[in-house]
Design a protein around this motif. Structure first.
Motif, PDB file in Angstrom:
ATOM      1  N   GLY A 176       0.807  -1.231   0.000  1.00 38.30           N
ATOM      2  CA  GLY A 176       0.000   0.000   0.000  1.00 38.30           C
ATOM      3  C   GLY A 176       0.833   1.271   0.000  1.00 38.30           C
ATOM      4  O   GLY A 176       0.299   2.373   0.209  1.00 38.30           O
ATOM      5  N   TYR A 186       2.085   3.487  -2.243  1.00 40.77           N
ATOM      6  CA  TYR A 186       1.926   3.727  -3.683  1.00 40.77           C
ATOM      7  C   TYR A 186       2.954   4.690  -4.263  1.00 40.77           C
ATOM      8  O   TYR A 186       3.418   4.505  -5.398  1.00 40.77           O
ATOM      9  N   HIS A 241      -2.708   0.068 -12.319  1.00 38.61           N
ATOM     10  CA  HIS A 241      -3.426  -0.382 -11.121  1.00 38.61           C
ATOM     11  C   HIS A 241      -3.307   0.642  -9.994  1.00 38.61           C
ATOM     12  O   HIS A 241      -4.290   0.930  -9.297  1.00 38.61           O
ATOM     13  N   TYR A 281      -5.424   3.580 -10.722  1.00 38.37           N
ATOM     14  CA  TYR A 281      -6.831   3.185 -10.579  1.00 38.37           C
ATOM     15  C   TYR A 281      -7.242   3.193  -9.104  1.00 38.37           C
ATOM     16  O   TYR A 281      -8.285   3.733  -8.730  1.00 38.37           O
ATOM     17  N   VAL A 282      -6.378   2.606  -8.244  1.00 36.28           N
ATOM     18  CA  VAL A 282      -6.656   2.569  -6.805  1.00 36.28           C
ATOM     19  C   VAL A 282      -6.719   3.983  -6.229  1.00 36.28           C
ATOM     20  O   VAL A 282      -7.533   4.289  -5.352  1.00 36.28           O
ATOM     21  N   SER A 337      -4.578   6.186 -15.291  1.00 31.88           N
ATOM     22  CA  SER A 337      -4.617   4.723 -15.329  1.00 31.88           C
ATOM     23  C   SER A 337      -4.820   4.236 -16.758  1.00 31.88           C
ATOM     24  O   SER A 337      -4.140   3.306 -17.215  1.00 31.88           O
TER      25      SER A 337
END
Length: 578
Positions: free
Chosen positions: A438, A440, A472, A475-476, A483
């Motif tokens: 997590g 990022y 990804h 997107y998250v 994305s």
């Protein structure tokens, strides 16, 4: 005085007649022996009897030594009676040293005897024998060069590359002195190959530059010249690929492919070179073709072009028998030395296969076994990178081991090898780990570094994977536009390679992304693509897992298992899935 002269003449005539008679019976026995040796099938026992029949005649030393050599050679090559073969070769070597100008018998006996010693694991007996033969063969250029090559090869098999390089350097200087630039190039190229194996890159560059000049300037037999050029270019291409420089290698690879095409059009010239030191060939043309196909496969694999890699693999296999990993195991069963040299690579290949069919526990076991069996730094780094990705995909089960591995392949601080490709892969694995944690922003930094490096050298699969993973992340984070900017080129590149696993991954992200953006039709199209890729991959996995060779994934200890007999079923090899 006249009577003495007459007596001397009579004695000389008698000796000549005796020698002539001896020669006739010897030639007769030799003819019979050769007839039996070349019969179909060979009648080795009768051949040996004919040669043994020479000794009761008490032949001259030259015939005695030559017969011992012939017997030793026949027994060595055609029987398992190594004790008798050794005895005859030792006698041939001992007697021939007492005879002036008997070089061929003397040095062939030394060469064969040292081979036999090595086969019996008596390397300590082979080395002094070869050194003595090298010492006394300096006036015989062909044998001097051949024996230097043989001793260098012995040191190479023992992994004493320093001694091997020294001998090859001595050979190169000797070849220069006797006027053989061709064999000088062979010695220097062989030395360059060993320096590449030792990772002595600072010494490799000037050596390859010198080799290039010698090869271009040498004017001789066209096939010999082109074979030198192939040897030189193979080393250059391998050097680039070892450094992970897939883009930079393209001009050299193109020259190599053109060179092998030229060789295939040339006819073998039967005219012997005027310099006996030139009587060497590097490889037969057919073997060179296979070698060029294989380095082309290596390039295609690194660039991510799997279809191209498969095409060139098929071309290589047309000149070899159909090859599966299980057949490599069978080859290694027959030769313990092959297995000891390649066991780590075998387990690495099996680990990659396990990943491709999603057998992660087996993949872990194969990579762990491979790590235990290798001390080669590049292979070690490759295995660790793949093992780390397996642990990341497995979740929290191996956190402590994973942290340890990631520390050892940290491209920011310490990385054990200079390979561009492996460094780029290490950045990707770090990015993958940060994504699952997590973190990022950290993941984006690692993945952008991967993209920069993979774009620089056309590492297409790494580029595609990095783009999807970045897609990804965006997107998250809710950045749908960015994305999309990542996943669309990733899908295009995955289709170009093609790589169905990356296509499956990309289509899943495209489906979710279009759903989130309210693009129902695009989402439906992406979902359909995802379904198609998923079904095709599932079918491939089922076919692979139904093959008897699939059972190799459980082999992690000891020599290769017994042969897995192919059953009636899909004609798919593990090699085609890797």
């Amino acid at each position: 005085m006249a009577a003495q002269a007459a007596a001397a003449a009579q004695a000389a005539a008698a000796q000549a007649a005796q020698a002539e008679a001896a020669e006739s019976w010897y030639l007769a026995l030799l003819g019979f022996a050769e007839h039996f040796r070349t019969s179909s099938p060979p009648k080795i026992r009768l051949c040996v009897h004919c040669l043994q029949a020479v000794f009761p005649f008490k032949p001259p030393q030259r015939i005695e030594a030559r017969t011992h050599l012939q017997l030793g050679s026949v027994l060595y090559h055609h029987t398992k009676n190594s004790e008798q073969a050794r005895s005859h070769l030792e006698k041939a070597w001992l007697i021939s040293q007492q005879i002036p100008q008997f070089e061929d018998v003397k040095f062939e006996a030394a060469s064969l005897l040292s081979e036999l010693y090595c086969q019996e694991n008596s390397v300590d007996a082979a080395k002094p024998l070869l050194r003595k033969a090298i010492q006394i063969s300096q006036q015989t250029p062909y044998w001097h060069c051949r024996l230097l090559f043989q001793l260098a090869q012995l040191h190479t098999l023992e992994k004493d590359l320093v001694s091997a390089c020294d001998l090859l350097g001595v050979g190169a200087e000797y070849a220069r002195v006797v006027g053989s630039e061709y064999t000088r190039a062979l010695f220097l190229l062989s030395k360059g190959m060993l320096l590449l194996m030792e990772r002595k890159l600072q010494e490799v560059h000037p050596l390859l530059t010198l080799c290039g000049q010698i090869v271009e300037n040498w004017q001789g037999n066209p096939i010999q010249k082109e074979s030198l050029r192939v040897f030189f270019l193979v080393l250059q291409v391998t050097h680039y690929l070892d450094a992970g420089q897939v883009k930079s290698v393209k001009p050299c690879l193109k020259q190599l492919q053109q060179c092998i095409q030229t060789i295939s059009t040339l006819h073998d010239d039967e005219i012997l070179p005027s310099n006996p030191a030139d009587l060497f060939h590097w490889l037969p043309k057919e073997h060179m073709c296979v070698l060029v196909y294989l380095v082309t496969v290596m390039h295609s694999m690194q660039a991510g072009y799997l279809e191209k890699a498969q095409k060139y693999t098929d071309k290589a296999l047309m000149q070899l028998e159909k090859l599966k990993i299980s057949q490599v195991c069978q080859l290694c069963q027959q030769s313990p030395r092959l297995f000891s040299n390649h066991a780590a690579q075998l387990h690495t290949l099996l680990g990659l296969y396990c990943v491709s069919v999603n057998c992660m526990d087996n993949a872990e076991a194969q990579f762990t076994t491979a790590l235990r069996l290798t001390n080669h730094q590049e292979l070690w780094a490759f295995i660790v990178t793949n093992l780390a990705s397996v642990y990341i995909r497995e979740g929290n089960r191996h956190q402590e081991v994973l942290y340890s591995l990631l520390e050892r392949i940290n491209p920011d601080h310490s990385f054990p090898v200079s390979s561009h490709c492996l460094r780029a892969a290490a950045f990707y694995v770090r990015g993958l780990f940060s994504f699952f944690q997590g973190r990022y922003n950290e993941a984006k930094r690692f993945l952008r570094e991967t993209l920069k490096m993979s774009n620089a050298e056309d590492l297409n699969r790494l580029t595609a994977c990095s783009l999807v993973l970045l897609g990804h992340i965006f997107y998250v984070l809710g950045n749908h536009r960015e994305s999309n900017n990542m996943v669309v080129p990733a899908m295009q590149l995955a289709s170009k390679i093609p790589d169905m696993s990356v296509q499956l991954w990309s289509s899943a992200l495209l489906r979710d992304l279009n759903k989130a953006c309210g693009n129902a039709m695009d989402a439906h199209e992406a979902a359909q693509m995802h379904q198609n890729f998923s079904q095709q991959l599932l079918q491939d996995h089922i076919e692979a897992c139904s093959l008897p060779e699939h059972n190799l994934i459980t082999w992690t200890d000891g020599p290769p298992p017994v042969q897995f007999q192919a059953q009636n079923g899909p004609n798919t090899s593990l090699a085609s899935l890797l």
